[in-house]
Design a protein around this motif. Structure first.
Motif, PDB file in Angstrom:
ATOM      1  N   GLY A  22       9.398  55.998  22.255  1.00 32.17           N
ATOM      2  CA  GLY A  22      10.380  54.944  22.029  1.00 32.17           C
ATOM      3  C   GLY A  22      11.674  55.127  22.796  1.00 32.17           C
ATOM      4  N   PHE A  23      11.826  56.237  23.516  1.00 33.29           N
ATOM      5  CA  PHE A  23      13.045  56.449  24.293  1.00 33.29           C
ATOM      6  C   PHE A  23      13.051  55.526  25.515  1.00 33.29           C
ATOM      7  CE2 PHE A  23      13.993  61.184  23.123  1.00 33.29           C
ATOM      8  CZ  PHE A  23      14.022  60.833  21.787  1.00 33.29           C
ATOM      9  N   GLY A  24      14.218  55.098  25.928  1.00 31.91           N
ATOM     10  CA  GLY A  24      14.344  54.392  27.199  1.00 31.91           C
ATOM     11  C   GLY A  24      14.391  52.887  27.132  1.00 31.91           C
ATOM     12  N   THR A  33      20.179  52.884  30.080  1.00 27.01           N
ATOM     13  CA  THR A  33      21.591  52.600  29.814  1.00 27.01           C
ATOM     14  C   THR A  33      22.204  53.689  28.936  1.00 27.01           C
ATOM     15  OG1 THR A  33      21.160  51.345  27.787  1.00 27.01           O
ATOM     16  CG2 THR A  33      21.052  50.140  29.883  1.00 27.01           C
ATOM     17  N   ASP A  34      23.530  53.663  28.824  1.00 26.55           N
ATOM     18  CA  ASP A  34      24.226  54.593  27.943  1.00 26.55           C
ATOM     19  C   ASP A  34      23.770  54.398  26.501  1.00 26.55           C
ATOM     20  OD1 ASP A  34      25.605  55.592  30.107  1.00 26.55           O
ATOM     21  OD2 ASP A  34      27.416  54.404  29.738  1.00 26.55           O
ATOM     22  N   GLU A  35      23.466  53.154  26.144  1.00 28.71           N
ATOM     23  CA  GLU A  35      22.992  52.856  24.790  1.00 28.71           C
ATOM     24  C   GLU A  35      21.649  53.541  24.518  1.00 28.71           C
ATOM     25  OE1 GLU A  35      21.848  48.985  21.974  1.00 28.71           O
ATOM     26  OE2 GLU A  35      22.684  48.707  23.991  1.00 28.71           O
ATOM     27  N   HIS A  36      20.764  53.528  25.520  1.00 25.73           N
ATOM     28  CA  HIS A  36      19.474  54.200  25.360  1.00 25.73           C
ATOM     29  C   HIS A  36      19.670  55.698  25.155  1.00 25.73           C
ATOM     30  CE1 HIS A  36      17.765  50.764  28.040  1.00 25.73           C
ATOM     31  NE2 HIS A  36      17.819  50.400  26.773  1.00 25.73           N
ATOM     32  N   VAL A  37      20.584  56.287  25.906  1.00 27.27           N
ATOM     33  CA  VAL A  37      20.847  57.724  25.796  1.00 27.27           C
ATOM     34  C   VAL A  37      21.440  58.040  24.426  1.00 27.27           C
ATOM     35  CG1 VAL A  37      22.124  59.671  26.750  1.00 27.27           C
ATOM     36  CG2 VAL A  37      21.140  57.956  28.286  1.00 27.27           C
ATOM     37  N   MET A  38      22.342  57.192  23.948  1.00 30.36           N
ATOM     38  CA  MET A  38      22.950  57.409  22.643  1.00 30.36           C
ATOM     39  C   MET A  38      21.906  57.319  21.527  1.00 30.36           C
ATOM     40  SD  MET A  38      25.549  58.146  20.823  1.00 30.36           S
ATOM     41  CE  MET A  38      26.891  57.986  22.021  1.00 30.36           C
ATOM     42  N   THR A  62       7.373  54.243  28.494  1.00 30.01           N
ATOM     43  CA  THR A  62       8.352  53.253  28.968  1.00 30.01           C
ATOM     44  C   THR A  62       8.544  53.361  30.486  1.00 30.01           C
ATOM     45  OG1 THR A  62      10.283  54.651  28.389  1.00 30.01           O
ATOM     46  CG2 THR A  62       9.533  53.057  26.742  1.00 30.01           C
ATOM     47  N   PHE A  63       7.409  53.505  31.167  1.00 33.92           N
ATOM     48  CA  PHE A  63       7.363  53.562  32.636  1.00 33.92           C
ATOM     49  C   PHE A  63       8.246  54.672  33.202  1.00 33.92           C
ATOM     50  CE2 PHE A  63       6.521  48.994  31.638  1.00 33.92           C
ATOM     51  CZ  PHE A  63       5.198  48.976  32.026  1.00 33.92           C
ATOM     52  N   GLY A  64       8.264  55.814  32.533  1.00 33.34           N
ATOM     53  CA  GLY A  64       9.052  56.955  33.003  1.00 33.34           C
ATOM     54  C   GLY A  64      10.454  57.012  32.449  1.00 33.34           C
ATOM     55  N   LYS A  65      10.892  55.916  31.826  1.00 31.02           N
ATOM     56  CA  LYS A  65      12.270  55.881  31.334  1.00 31.02           C
ATOM     57  C   LYS A  65      12.490  56.782  30.131  1.00 31.02           C
ATOM     58  CE  LYS A  65      12.474  51.508  30.755  1.00 31.02           C
ATOM     59  NZ  LYS A  65      13.085  50.280  30.210  1.00 31.02           N
ATOM     60  N   ALA A  66      11.439  57.043  29.358  1.00 32.44           N
ATOM     61  CA  ALA A  66      11.584  57.940  28.208  1.00 32.44           C
ATOM     62  C   ALA A  66      12.002  59.329  28.681  1.00 32.44           C
ATOM     63  CB  ALA A  66      10.285  57.998  27.415  1.00 32.44           C
TER      64      ALA A  66
END
Length: 324
Positions: A22-24, A33-38, A62-66
């Motif tokens: 669910g990350f990313g 985004t900063d929101e995703h990191v938070m 999430t296509f590598g974004k996690a």
């Protein structure tokens, strides 16, 4: 939260794992985004606070974004690296064109390249464990063994395992690799009972409808392979999600989970996970949520003990009929 040794291998891991799918910010091509990191930081802080220090990634999440999200977070908090067991998976490739479909790839060079990408996104020098994500029908076990050896000798991966594999597939890989395969990640939950039914329905006509490969649970136990359960919370079916449109077995099981949670003064998530952890194989559930409240609720599972009768009351309810 207590720690759970992987049988006799002398390795300690937290009994629950935080799944990072669910990350990313979702399965899209947007930027982290900063929101995703938070959001990831809040989830991870809660996990560490409650003793959940095993993280489960995959290069496709999430296509590598996690992994990228976690990498940004770890850059800000490098002290977390040594507190955490970081696992990722590789081997699934997405569709590239009308003539290059989605596929699985255990080519030696692809495995090595995948790990290099994983390490780059996570901003780490090594993985604690790498799993081969789904069986590749074109798998050459000698090539896989070469990739494992190369990654091990380079210090890029400490331990190896598989995901969604049967006994025969693991045996084939292990026959060519000197490095032991010590994890197998499979879908197991109160809503996905074939891992039990395969054993219960031996010599029974209903057994022909099962999908879980016979002998896999027993083989993993004999070989000290840690079983990990993905989908362990059954997407919330028994811990708060509406079940009004679900079959009677699901509704009855959700009711029984609620009753046990009330009796034991714990969360419904804890009952669902404790049911899995009661199995003598020592199953490690992977919880796929980024909600801090739900992570905390899941962490209660290590302090919940179900009796044999309570465990069977959930099993029989979930299967929707009496034992054969």
């Amino acid at each position: 939260m207590k720690k759970l040794p992987i049988h006799r291998r002398g390795i300690e891991i937290s009994p629950l794992s935080l799944g990072c799918m669910g990350f990313g910010g979702g399965w899209n091509t947007g930027s982290v985004t900063d929101e995703h990191v938070m959001e990831a930081q809040q989830a991870l802080e809660t996990s560490i606070e409650h003793g959940i220090t095993f993280l489960d990634h995959a290069d496709i999440y999430t296509f590598g974004k996690a992994e990228e999200t976690f990498g940004r977070l770890l850059t800000e908090k490098p002290q977390w690296r040594e507190q955490l067991w970081i696992q990722s998976k590789c081997g699934i490739r997405f569709e590239e064109s009308a003539t290059v479909p989605g596929r699985y790839d255990f080519d030696r060079n692809y495995i090595v390249k995948s790990v290099e990408g994983i390490l780059s996104r996570l901003k780490v020098d090594y993985l604690d464990s790498l799993l081969l994500h789904r069986p590749d029908p074109l798998m050459d076990p000698e090539e896989v063994a070469e990739a494992i050896s190369q990654l091990k000798s380079a210090g890029k991966v400490k331990y190896f395992g598989v995901s969604n594999m049967s006994r025969g597939q693991i045996e084939l890989l292990q026959a060519y690799s000197e490095e032991p395969l010590i994890f197998n990640q499979l879908e197991m939950s109160l809503a996905k009972l074939d891992f039990l039914e395969t054993g219960v329905l031996v010599n029974h006509p209903d057994g022909k409808y099962l999908q879980f490969p016979e002998g896999t649970m027993e083989y993993c136990r004999l070989q000290n392979i840690q079983l990990q359960a993905w989908g362990s919370l059954a997407q919330g079916l028994f811990s708060g999600r509406s079940v009004d449109d679900q079959p009677e077995a699901i509704r009855a099981t959700a009711k029984r989970v609620s009753e046990l949670a009330l009796e034991k003064d714990c969360s419904r998530e804890a009952i669902v996970l404790a049911w899995l952890m009661k199995h003598p194989a020592g199953i490690q559930p992977i919880i796929g949520t980024t909600n801090p409240e739900r992570i905390a609720a899941c962490s209660q599972a290590v302090d919940v003990t179900l009796s044999r009768e309570e465990w069977y009351s959930l099993y029989v309810s979930a299967r929707g009929k009496n034992m054969p």
